[in-house]
Design a protein around this motif. Structure first.
Motif, short mmCIF file in Angstrom:
data_model
loop_
_atom_site.label_atom_id
_atom_site.label_comp_id
_atom_site.label_asym_id
_atom_site.label_seq_id
_atom_site.Cartn_x
_atom_site.Cartn_y
_atom_site.Cartn_z
N GLN A 92 54.26 38.64 60.71
CA GLN A 92 55.60 38.37 60.18
C GLN A 92 55.69 38.83 58.73
O GLN A 92 56.65 39.49 58.33
N ASP A 107 65.63 37.28 55.70
CA ASP A 107 64.38 37.22 56.45
C ASP A 107 64.30 35.90 57.20
O ASP A 107 63.94 35.84 58.37
N ILE A 160 63.68 35.14 61.07
CA ILE A 160 62.44 34.50 61.47
C ILE A 160 62.66 33.11 62.06
O ILE A 160 62.02 32.72 63.02
N GLN A 188 63.18 33.09 65.60
CA GLN A 188 61.96 33.19 66.39
C GLN A 188 61.25 31.85 66.49
O GLN A 188 60.71 31.50 67.54
#
Lengths: 168, 168
Positions: free
Chosen positions: A74, A88, A92, A95
């Motif tokens: 990552q 970001d 992220i 996820q």
DNA sequence: ATAATTGCTCAAGTTAAGTTGAGGTCAAGA
DNA sequence: TCTTGACCTCAACTTAACTTGAGCAATTAT
């Protein structure tokens, strides 16, 4: 009073204080590629303030069940040394969310199977749903590992397994 | 054709075939006190058919997140070498259920915090709820370990941590 | 009877995520 | 300047849950 030579640079001890991590853990994380400190003339590590956030991110990601290796992946997507920004984080965190959802779903499925099985007491290899409770993914990291496949192919092929008295 | 010397007794290979475990895993489990095979005159292990169930129980318990040591505790409560009966299973499955419920609850709490945090992108040590997302129990076994307490006492005591550009 | 399986013991290796220790250097304050 | 305290490297240790390998013994199949 203790001031870093160049304002904005942190020693490893400073960073440890700020993140709650141990010094050895930070060195270890560097080795794993999670941070990339520079060195001062004396050979000591110097971190940027953004590294506080970077390491904080590592802590949170671990909480979500990601391994160091996965977290390193990552972070590799971020420009060198930069901490995750809001954009970001939005990507992220999505996820994280699905990772977590999957784990929760797996647990719930397991619970359902358990509930269906609490009354029977069978634990029979051939019929008990609990033996196939965990999908292959759940097998990774814990429990016996089959190097080839995750499940030997003869499970479910047992005929009978009596031999214990039902003294209850 | 291959028949065990005394009907009802199984060699370690038989047991491996019946449970899907590897032979080495079964020896390992014996070492950990999960099974107590006898030995034949030649020194080879001989298992009872009830051990199939015992080991099956081990597999299921692992699926529920119990360690070998914890499973050994459970099995120690059973008369020597006996497999779990229906009464045992009713008692034990209740423990599984609460163990599992706790894990699910923890993950749901984590998900709630994540949801509350997805929009903000802060990841600030002082304000982000994610840093206290995991209760102490969640910290065991993964992530940095503090040998004394689980959390260093200065977390939450940071003033600011700017230094990264918000270029998004 | 003999070869091929299967089993035995022990020691050592594996992975993850760090910690601990030895032996030596750097930096900062008195 | 000198003395701590903070850092450095590198190797080895830790835990869990097993696996792998070496060197032999016991069984089983032919």
């Amino acid at each position: 009073m203790k001031k870093p030579v160049r304002a904005g640079d942190l020693t490893i001890g400073d960073l440890a204080d700020r993140t709650g991590l141990s010094v050895s853990a930070i060195r270890f994380y560097e080795e794993k590629g999670l941070v990339h400190p520079t060195r001062n003339p004396g050979g000591q590590r110097r971190f940027m303030r953004a590294d506080i956030r970077r390491l904080s991110f590592v802590l949170v990601a671990q909480e979500f069940g990601f391994s160091i290796a996965e977290i390193a992946e990552q972070l590799k997507l971020l420009p060198d040394g930069r901490a995750p920004t809001k954009a970001d984080w939005t990507r992220i965190s999505g996820q994280f969310r699905s990772h977590l959802d999957k784990r929760i779903d797996r647990m719930k499925a397991l619970r359902d199977k358990l509930d269906a099985c609490i009354g029977c007491g069978c634990l029979s290899l051939k019929s008990c749903r609990l033996y196939n409770a965990g999908d292959a993914a759940a097998r990774h990291g814990r429990g016996p590992r089959y190097l080839l496949g995750d499940q030997p192919d003869h499970i479910g092929a047992d005929e009978d397994e009596s031999g214990n008295r039902t003294d209850a």
